[in-house]
Design an enzyme around this catalytic site. Structure first.
Site, short mmCIF file in Angstrom:
data_model
loop_
_atom_site.label_atom_id
_atom_site.label_comp_id
_atom_site.label_asym_id
_atom_site.label_seq_id
_atom_site.Cartn_x
_atom_site.Cartn_y
_atom_site.Cartn_z
N GLU A 83 -13.00 -29.42 0.99
CA GLU A 83 -12.00 -28.60 0.31
C GLU A 83 -12.68 -27.51 -0.52
OE1 GLU A 83 -8.87 -28.91 0.76
OE2 GLU A 83 -8.63 -30.90 1.67
N CYS A 146 -5.34 -36.32 -5.03
CA CYS A 146 -6.66 -35.83 -4.61
C CYS A 146 -7.01 -34.51 -5.30
CB CYS A 146 -6.72 -35.66 -3.09
SG CYS A 146 -6.72 -37.24 -2.22
N HIS A 168 -11.61 -34.44 2.44
CA HIS A 168 -10.55 -35.26 3.01
C HIS A 168 -11.00 -35.79 4.38
CE1 HIS A 168 -7.08 -33.86 0.34
NE2 HIS A 168 -6.91 -35.16 0.43
N1 PCA Z 1 -5.05 -39.11 -0.45
C1 PCA Z 1 -4.08 -38.57 -1.39
C2 PCA Z 1 -4.32 -39.33 -2.67
C3 PCA Z 1 -5.19 -40.48 -2.32
C4 PCA Z 1 -5.66 -40.21 -0.94
O1 PCA Z 1 -6.49 -40.87 -0.34
C5 PCA Z 1 -4.14 -37.07 -1.51
O2 PCA Z 1 -4.53 -36.40 -0.54
O3 PCA Z 1 -3.78 -36.52 -2.55
#
Ligand code: PCA
Length: 198
Positions: A83, A146, A168
Site C-alpha cells: 500500500e 488496516c 494486503h
Molecule cells: N483486513 C481488514 C482489517 C483486518 C484485515 O485483515 C482491512 O483491510 O481493513
C-alpha cells in the site's frame, strides 16, 4: 565480518467479520525468523480501530524496530498489494471486533490528511512480479482497520527514521485466493527490498 542484525516488527490480524481465519496470520506464520539482515518479530493484532495501532507502536518501541511491516487480508484481491498511502479517515462497512463502526471520522484529529509509505513499496510490488508472484502496488488500503493501523504507525514514527509499510494479502481460501506459502514468499521478497540503513 559478522552481519549486524536489524529488528523488524511484522504484524498480522486476527479473524474478523465472522470469518474463522485471517490470511495475514497464515502468511506471517509461514515466514522464517530471519530474512537477510532482518530479525522478524511477529505479532497478531486485534481488528479494532485505535487499539491495533497503539499496540503496534508499543511493540515496535519495545523491540527497537527499525522497520514495521503490517499485513492484513483484502478479500476480493487476487494479488499481494503493498500500500502506497495511509489516509487520515475511518469508515467501517462492518463493526470492528470491539463493535465500533466509525463513519468518516479522522484517525488523528487535526493531523495531516495522508502519509506515504516510508519503505520502497513500488519496488516491493515489482520484485514480486519479477519472481512470478502476483504483486501490484495499491493506492488505497481502504478506510477500515488496516488503514487505521497504517496511519497510526506512519503518524507516530514520522520523522524518527523508523520506516513502515502496509501489505494486503488475498484471502487464503475461496474463488479469489492465494495459498499462505505464496503470500509468505511475496512478503519475503518485499522484506528483501528494504535497505538496512545503520
Ligand atoms: N483486513 C481488514 C482489517 C483486518 C484485515 O485483515 C482491512 O483491510 O481493513
Amino acid at each position: 565480518m559478522e552481519q549486524k542484525i536489524h529488528e523488524l516488527l511484522i504484524t498480522s490480524f486476527e479473524p474478523f467479520g465472522g470469518e474463522t481465519e485471517n490470511a495475514s496470520m497464515l502468511a506471517v506464520n509461514a515466514l522464517p525468523d530471519t530474512v537477510g539482515p532482518w530479525h522478524l518479530h511477529k505479532a497478531v493484532l486485534p481488528v479494532e480501530f485505535g487499539t491495533a495501532g497503539d499496540r503496534a507502536v508499543a511493540l515496535a518501541e519495545e523491540i527497537g524496530a527499525e522497520v514495521v511491516i503490517c499485513v492484513g487480508q483484502a478479500g476480493g484481491r487476487g494479488a499481494v498489494t503493498p500500500e502506497l498511502v495511509a489516509l487520515n479517515l475511518q469508515q467501517a462497512p462492518i463493526p470492528d471486533n470491539a463493535g465500533r463502526s466509525p463513519q468518516y471520522e479522522p484517525v488523528v484529529s487535526g493531523a495531516q490528511d495522508a502519509y506515504f509509505s516510508t519503505l520502497p513499496v513500488i519496488r516491493m510490488a515489482d520484485a514480486m512480479r519479477e519472481n512470478g508472484v502476483p504483486g501490484v502496488l495499491s493506492l488505497s488500503a481502504g478506510l477500515y482497520v488496516c488503514n487505521d493501523l497504517y496511519y497510526h504507525v506512519l503518524h507516530h514514527f514520522h520523522g524518527t527514521g523508523v520506516r513502515a509499510a502496509f501489505i494486503h494479502v488475498p484471502a487464503a481460501s475461496g474463488t479469489i485466493s492465494m495459498d499462505p506459502e505464496t503470500a509468505a514468499r511475496a512478503l519475503t521478497l518485499a522484506i528483501e527490498q528494504i535497505p538496512a540503513e545503520s
